[in-house]
Design a protein around this motif. Structure first.
Motif, PDB file in Angstrom:
ATOM      1  N   PRO A  71     -51.143   3.419  22.141  1.00  0.00           N
ATOM      2  CA  PRO A  71     -51.738   3.359  23.482  1.00  0.00           C
ATOM      3  C   PRO A  71     -50.902   2.510  24.424  1.00  0.00           C
ATOM      4  CG  PRO A  71     -53.402   2.997  21.803  1.00  0.00           C
ATOM      5  CD  PRO A  71     -52.068   2.982  21.101  1.00  0.00           C
ATOM      6  N   LEU A  72     -50.873   2.913  25.667  1.00  0.00           N
ATOM      7  CA  LEU A  72     -50.095   2.204  26.692  1.00  0.00           C
ATOM      8  C   LEU A  72     -51.039   1.632  27.743  1.00  0.00           C
ATOM      9  CD1 LEU A  72     -47.253   4.833  27.106  1.00  0.00           C
ATOM     10  CD2 LEU A  72     -47.017   2.538  26.147  1.00  0.00           C
ATOM     11  N   PRO A  73     -50.603   0.575  28.415  1.00  0.00           N
ATOM     12  CA  PRO A  73     -51.453  -0.005  29.459  1.00  0.00           C
ATOM     13  C   PRO A  73     -51.529   0.904  30.680  1.00  0.00           C
ATOM     14  CG  PRO A  73     -49.313  -1.059  29.430  1.00  0.00           C
ATOM     15  CD  PRO A  73     -49.348  -0.146  28.242  1.00  0.00           C
ATOM     16  N   THR A  74     -52.631   0.813  31.363  1.00  0.00           N
ATOM     17  CA  THR A  74     -52.801   1.484  32.649  1.00  0.00           C
ATOM     18  C   THR A  74     -52.913   0.386  33.691  1.00  0.00           C
ATOM     19  OG1 THR A  74     -53.985   3.293  31.604  1.00  0.00           O
ATOM     20  CG2 THR A  74     -54.214   3.079  33.993  1.00  0.00           C
ATOM     21  N   PRO A  75     -51.822   0.124  34.434  1.00  0.00           N
ATOM     22  CA  PRO A  75     -51.876  -0.970  35.409  1.00  0.00           C
ATOM     23  C   PRO A  75     -52.955  -0.747  36.457  1.00  0.00           C
ATOM     24  CG  PRO A  75     -49.607  -0.331  34.995  1.00  0.00           C
ATOM     25  CD  PRO A  75     -50.476   0.700  34.328  1.00  0.00           C
ATOM     26  N   THR A  76     -53.606  -1.828  36.793  1.00  0.00           N
ATOM     27  CA  THR A  76     -54.600  -1.829  37.871  1.00  0.00           C
ATOM     28  C   THR A  76     -53.967  -2.551  39.059  1.00  0.00           C
ATOM     29  OG1 THR A  76     -55.495  -3.970  37.229  1.00  0.00           O
ATOM     30  CG2 THR A  76     -56.453  -2.012  36.147  1.00  0.00           C
ATOM     31  N   PRO A  77     -54.603  -2.510  40.223  1.00  0.00           N
ATOM     32  CA  PRO A  77     -54.037  -3.283  41.345  1.00  0.00           C
ATOM     33  C   PRO A  77     -53.830  -4.753  40.983  1.00  0.00           C
ATOM     34  CG  PRO A  77     -55.676  -1.757  42.157  1.00  0.00           C
ATOM     35  CD  PRO A  77     -55.735  -1.674  40.645  1.00  0.00           C
ATOM     36  N   ASP A  78     -54.736  -5.337  40.201  1.00  0.00           N
ATOM     37  CA  ASP A  78     -54.601  -6.746  39.816  1.00  0.00           C
ATOM     38  C   ASP A  78     -53.461  -6.963  38.816  1.00  0.00           C
ATOM     39  OD1 ASP A  78     -56.632  -7.643  41.449  1.00  0.00           O
ATOM     40  OD2 ASP A  78     -58.140  -7.675  39.855  1.00  0.00           O
ATOM     41  N   TRP A  80     -47.085  -5.976  35.074  1.00  0.00           N
ATOM     42  CA  TRP A  80     -46.349  -4.904  34.389  1.00  0.00           C
ATOM     43  C   TRP A  80     -45.010  -4.633  35.065  1.00  0.00           C
ATOM     44  CZ3 TRP A  80     -47.721  -4.513  29.751  1.00  0.00           C
ATOM     45  CH2 TRP A  80     -49.045  -4.679  29.376  1.00  0.00           C
ATOM     46  N   GLU A  81     -44.950  -4.759  36.374  1.00  0.00           N
ATOM     47  CA  GLU A  81     -43.674  -4.560  37.070  1.00  0.00           C
ATOM     48  C   GLU A  81     -42.678  -5.656  36.682  1.00  0.00           C
ATOM     49  OE1 GLU A  81     -44.648  -4.140  41.224  1.00  0.00           O
ATOM     50  OE2 GLU A  81     -45.016  -1.988  40.977  1.00  0.00           O
ATOM     51  N   ALA A  82     -43.154  -6.885  36.559  1.00  0.00           N
ATOM     52  CA  ALA A  82     -42.287  -7.986  36.130  1.00  0.00           C
ATOM     53  C   ALA A  82     -41.854  -7.781  34.676  1.00  0.00           C
ATOM     54  CB  ALA A  82     -43.007  -9.328  36.294  1.00  0.00           C
ATOM     55  N   ALA A  83     -42.757  -7.279  33.851  1.00  0.00           N
ATOM     56  CA  ALA A  83     -42.419  -7.040  32.443  1.00  0.00           C
ATOM     57  C   ALA A  83     -41.239  -6.078  32.329  1.00  0.00           C
ATOM     58  CB  ALA A  83     -43.636  -6.494  31.685  1.00  0.00           C
ATOM     59  N   LYS A  84     -41.189  -5.085  33.219  1.00  0.00           N
ATOM     60  CA  LYS A  84     -40.058  -4.152  33.191  1.00  0.00           C
ATOM     61  C   LYS A  84     -38.738  -4.880  33.446  1.00  0.00           C
ATOM     62  CE  LYS A  84     -40.776  -0.267  35.520  1.00  0.00           C
ATOM     63  NZ  LYS A  84     -41.421   0.698  36.457  1.00  0.00           N
ATOM     64  N   ARG A  85     -38.805  -5.990  34.188  1.00  0.00           N
ATOM     65  CA  ARG A  85     -37.607  -6.820  34.427  1.00  0.00           C
ATOM     66  C   ARG A  85     -37.446  -7.911  33.365  1.00  0.00           C
ATOM     67  NH1 ARG A  85     -40.355  -7.063  39.444  1.00  0.00           N
ATOM     68  NH2 ARG A  85     -40.667  -9.292  39.145  1.00  0.00           N
ATOM     69  N   TYR A  91     -55.903 -13.043  31.811  1.00  0.00           N
ATOM     70  CA  TYR A  91     -55.288 -11.876  32.385  1.00  0.00           C
ATOM     71  C   TYR A  91     -55.291 -11.941  33.926  1.00  0.00           C
ATOM     72  CZ  TYR A  91     -60.222 -10.872  33.027  1.00  0.00           C
ATOM     73  OH  TYR A  91     -61.531 -10.965  33.384  1.00  0.00           O
ATOM     74  N   PRO A  92     -54.509 -11.047  34.543  1.00  0.00           N
ATOM     75  CA  PRO A  92     -54.416 -11.074  36.001  1.00  0.00           C
ATOM     76  C   PRO A  92     -55.746 -10.751  36.688  1.00  0.00           C
ATOM     77  CG  PRO A  92     -52.622  -9.794  35.047  1.00  0.00           C
ATOM     78  CD  PRO A  92     -53.601 -10.055  33.940  1.00  0.00           C
ATOM     79  N   ARG A  93     -56.068 -11.530  37.675  1.00  0.00           N
ATOM     80  CA  ARG A  93     -57.252 -11.270  38.504  1.00  0.00           C
ATOM     81  C   ARG A  93     -57.094 -12.018  39.809  1.00  0.00           C
ATOM     82  NH1 ARG A  93     -60.570 -14.626  33.975  1.00  0.00           N
ATOM     83  NH2 ARG A  93     -58.503 -14.668  33.094  1.00  0.00           N
ATOM     84  N   ASN A  94     -57.892 -11.633  40.787  1.00  0.00           N
ATOM     85  CA  ASN A  94     -57.662 -12.145  42.141  1.00  0.00           C
ATOM     86  C   ASN A  94     -58.474 -13.397  42.481  1.00  0.00           C
ATOM     87  OD1 ASN A  94     -60.183 -11.121  42.545  1.00  0.00           O
ATOM     88  ND2 ASN A  94     -59.524  -9.365  43.772  1.00  0.00           N
TER      89      ASN A  94
END
Ligand SMILES: [Zn+2]
Length: 137
Positions: A8-15, A20-25, A42-45
């Motif tokens: 299974p892969l993550p499904t990025p949310t707006p939060d 996940w974008e940083a993880a790619k870097r 985890y990420p939250r606003n």
């Protein structure tokens, strides 16, 4: 190899999208509260400590310690993640804990120890997704 990843892969949310974008870097980006300084995951606003919405992203060290773990001997086979593998909760040096996998060590309870020093180990599992795993430091 990327085509073979069946887990299974993550499904990025707006939060979580910045994470996940940083993880790619290969950057471990987490958040902290500007008001009370608590780092969290985890990420939250909103800050889980004081509920302030005055939060920011920062790059964590990628270092931490193994808080706890479980060795999975039986379960669904999701190549290349096949039992036995180590499900781990890592406590980052910055404080937050995250669920991950421990790699780079035999999945042997005689070798793995809680509180052992670990460091992030990036896995580019598909062209779109990079997962943070941890290995002994
Ligand atoms: Zn706060």
């Amino acid at each position: 190899m990327p085509d073979e990843y069946k887990a299974p892969l993550p499904t990025p949310t707006p939060d979580s999208k910045p994470f996940w974008e940083a993880a790619k870097r290969h950057e471990l980006r987490i958040q902290r509260c500007v008001d009370c300084k608590q780092a969290y995951f985890y990420p939250r606003n909103a800050c889980p400590g004081c509920l302030s919405a005055n939060v920011e992203w920062f790059t964590a060290s990628g270092r931490g310690k193994l808080h706890t773990f479980s060795i999975v001997y039986r379960g669904l086979k999701h190549p290349p993640l096949e039992p036995p593998y180590v499900l781990a909760m890592v406590e980052l040096d910055e404080g937050p804990r995250l669920m991950t996998n421990l790699v780079g060590i035999e999945p042997d309870p005689a070798r793995i120890r809680c509180d052992m020093a670990v460091v992030v180990d990036w896995a580019d599992v598909t062209p779109e997704v990079t997962l943070p795993r941890f290995r002994p430091a």
